[in-house]
Design a protein around this motif. Structure first.
Motif, mmCIF file in Angstrom:
data_model
loop_
_atom_site.group_PDB
_atom_site.id
_atom_site.type_symbol
_atom_site.label_atom_id
_atom_site.label_comp_id
_atom_site.label_asym_id
_atom_site.label_seq_id
_atom_site.Cartn_x
_atom_site.Cartn_y
_atom_site.Cartn_z
ATOM 1 N N ARG A 118 45.774 -51.091 -35.199
ATOM 2 C CA ARG A 118 45.381 -50.520 -36.490
ATOM 3 C C ARG A 118 44.971 -49.070 -36.383
ATOM 4 O O ARG A 118 44.927 -48.362 -37.366
ATOM 5 N N ASP B 263 37.900 -41.932 -45.988
ATOM 6 C CA ASP B 263 38.781 -43.021 -45.597
ATOM 7 C C ASP B 263 40.234 -42.573 -45.730
ATOM 8 O O ASP B 263 40.621 -42.084 -46.795
ATOM 9 N N PRO B 264 41.017 -42.732 -44.652
ATOM 10 C CA PRO B 264 42.401 -42.218 -44.703
ATOM 11 C C PRO B 264 43.305 -42.987 -45.666
ATOM 12 O O PRO B 264 44.356 -42.497 -46.050
ATOM 13 N N VAL B 265 42.915 -44.181 -46.059
ATOM 14 C CA VAL B 265 43.751 -44.962 -46.980
ATOM 15 C C VAL B 265 43.357 -44.691 -48.433
ATOM 16 O O VAL B 265 44.195 -44.388 -49.279
ATOM 17 N N THR B 266 42.054 -44.763 -48.728
ATOM 18 C CA THR B 266 41.617 -44.605 -50.112
ATOM 19 C C THR B 266 41.392 -43.142 -50.503
ATOM 20 O O THR B 266 41.294 -42.821 -51.680
#
Lengths: 272, 319
Positions: free
Chosen positions: A81, B204-207
């Motif tokens: 991940r 956060d790299p995703v959100t």
């Protein structure tokens, strides 16, 4: 279920094997494997002795062999991940790994030979294979439901077929088994099989579905809850969830110490 | 080779080892027991105790940053009643000496906590958390200036019986650390703990939104260690008689010795415990070995040594 006293050891990589979407990391773990039960986890330090990444990474134990040539070995399933998990899967045979384990409270086993439903999502199936074998040894009928996004995310379906009485598969993309999340198999499983205890490990939405389906049919459920932790020992207070006790009071508890296995109907899933 | 004498003093409080568990990273003590020799600790500092039970902040509560950890816990804890009934007796029995950290939201709260904790059996010292970036909204928080620090310490000192030391834990995120330390001492602190975690954030790299549920976090780990060494050095230079507990990113015996050389009489180990729950044992033996290597007869001989002129190098007498 009593908790084994955990230990800290310098494990040693025996093998790193790529299987489908995951890596199987097998470590020489003297003194740890003998106390490990299905539902236990281990916490591995990443990055060696001068770490940039400080937190430990927690993994379900897939298999623990207390004997053998290596004086005990432990196998975990790693889904890459980020930098920490990539570091682990890049290790070579003989490399040392700082390891804590066995951690947490494992699955409780029924005293009587009853019908059991084991539901795993993705690598969450990791602790269920060993559990299936133990339940079969106790004379239980064991039905397994395994699901993943795609075929390569299904963990060890062949081994599951060997271990369990029956196995049904589901993939989101429909590449194998029923198309859709594994929870779509629940009504049929609970409707046609004699299930007294349901065990689940995987995404929280799946755990909730299993818990609610079991409760609706008067069955017990045991859910192994994965939450982010940076220690595995209860110190960092990051893996918290709300659990209602027998006294009716709701408490905030740590999954790594008070769990990770909880009675499904005790967890306040809506608050996760 | 003789082993260096590790005993140290924080004012009236004598400790058999300078290696302490810092506030907030040792759980209730029980979590460390399988891994570490708790009786060998100089002292165990508790997480900050609050008047009422607190659930703490929502997840995610911890984010990893380069050589650091951002924590946004919101001071979760059982509250003072449960702490005194269930946690303190165990700690006092197993950890030698217990330093109890307290965090209040107001002067009366600090005073009430000081009264309850300061008179309880088994408490070696009270540490006043003046400045956690984690605990309270910045607006009402935190005595981060000298004036407030002095007022809080005076309120606490009044309630804690005299022989029992009171320490003030101060952030490096204040204008002038030495000024705040001096003010805390004027208020009645017998010593200071330097430094508290620093405020920090990660995305956060995703959100593409703040990585922590509480948005702001408290940065700890090796990333803050040089900040701690600097703060200890500054305060010891300005207030050489004020006992200092150095804390911040201590991971090795050398990290501990750096703080001692800068002027700390004891050293707190915090986030290193999350990775290595036996860190205090290892750091103690590494520190002992370093003192011997440097032919320092005692820890006391090393305290503040970094401030003193290095003598001309002569041939070793033992060579």
């Amino acid at each position: 279920m009593s908790t084994a006293v955990p230990g800290r050891i310098r494990g040693e990589v025996l093998s790193v094997r790529r299987t489908g979407a995951y890596h199987h990391l097998t470590l020489r773990t003297p003194g740890i494997a003998a106390n490990t039960r299905p539902g236990h986890f281990v916490a591995l330090a990443v990055g060696g002795d001068e770490p940039v990444r400080l937190g430990r990474r927690a993994f379900w134990v897939y298999a623990a062999d207390p004997g053998g040539l290596y004086g005990g070995s432990t196998e975990v399933v790693v889904a890459v991940r980020g930098a920490g998990t990539a570091w682990l899967t890049g290790l070579s045979t003989g490399d040392p790994v700082d390891m804590l384990g066995p951690l947490g409270k494992p699955f409780a086993l029924p005293r009587e030979p009853v019908g059991c439903l084991l539901v795993g999502g993705g690598y969450g199936a990791a602790p269920l294979l060993g559990l299936a074998r133990r339940l079969v040894d106790r004379g239980c009928k064991v039905h397994m439901l395994l699901g993943a996004a795609t075929e390569d995310g299904l963990l060890s379906p062949l081994e599951a077929r060997r271990a369990a009485t029956s196995v049904a598969l589901a993939t989101i993309d429909g590449s194998v088994g029923t198309a859709g999340p594994v929870s779509t198999l629940l009504p049929d499983a609970f409707g046609t099989l004699d299930v007294e205890v349901a065990y689940a490990c995987g995404p929280h939405s799946l755990l909730r579905a299993v818990s609610e389906a079991a409760t609706a049919r008067g069955a017990y459920s045991q859910c192994a809850v994965e939450l982010p932790t940076s220690c595995g020992t209860g110190l960092c207070l990051s893996c918290v969830l709300e659990v209602t006790g027998d006294d009716g009071r709701t408490r905030t508890v740590r999954s790594c110490v008070e769990g990770p296995v909880f009675a499904g109907d005790a967890v306040r899933w809506g608050r996760l | 080779m003789t082993t260096a004498d590790l005993t140290t003093r924080l004012g009236r409080l004598e400790l058999t080892s300078p290696v302490l568990v810092a506030s907030g990273c040792g759980g209730s003590g029980r979590e460390l027991q399988p891994y570490a020799d708790l009786a060998a600790l100089g002292a165990f500092t508790t997480a900050s105790i609050t008047l009422e039970p607190r659930r703490g902040r929502r997840a995610p509560r911890v984010a990893e940053t380069p050589a650091g950890l951002l924590g946004s816990l919101g001071l979760p804890g059982p509250g003072v009643d449960v702490f005194l009934a269930r946690e303190l007796p165990w700690l006092a029995e197993h950890c030698g000496r217990v330093i109890v950290s307290i965090a209040g939201g107001s002067l009366p709260e600090y005073a009430e906590l000081a009264r309850r904790i300061g008179t309880a059996e088994g408490v070696a010292a009270v540490e006043v958390n003046l400045s956690s970036p984690d605990g309270w909204d910045r607006a009402d928080a935190a005595a981060r200036d000298g004036y407030s620090a002095q007022r809080v310490l005076a309120a606490v000192r009044q309630e804690v019986p005299r022989p029992r030391p009171v320490l003030a834990k101060i952030s490096a995120d204040v204008g002038n650390v030495t000024e705040v330390a001096a003010a805390a001492a004027r208020g009645g602190a017998d010593g200071v703990t330097l430094v508290n975690a620093l405020p920090g954030m990660a995305m956060d790299p995703v959100t593409l939104r703040p990585a922590l549920g509480g948005v702001t976090g408290a940065l700890s780990g090796p990333a803050v260690h040089p900040v701690a060494v600097h703060a200890v050095y500054q305060v010891h230079a300005g207030l050489p008689d004020l006992p200092i507990v150095g804390t911040g990113g201590v991971r090795t015996g050398w990290d501990a010795l750096e703080l001692v050389l800068a002027g700390a009489s004891a050293v707190g180990v915090g986030s290193a415990l999350l990775r290595d729950p036996a860190a205090t044992d290892r750091i103690t033996s590494e520190l002992t070995a370093l003192l011997a290597e440097q032919a320092l007869p005692s820890l006391a001989a090393a305290v503040g040594l970094g401030h003193r002129t290095r003598p001309a190098i002569t041939e070793s007498e033992t060579a």
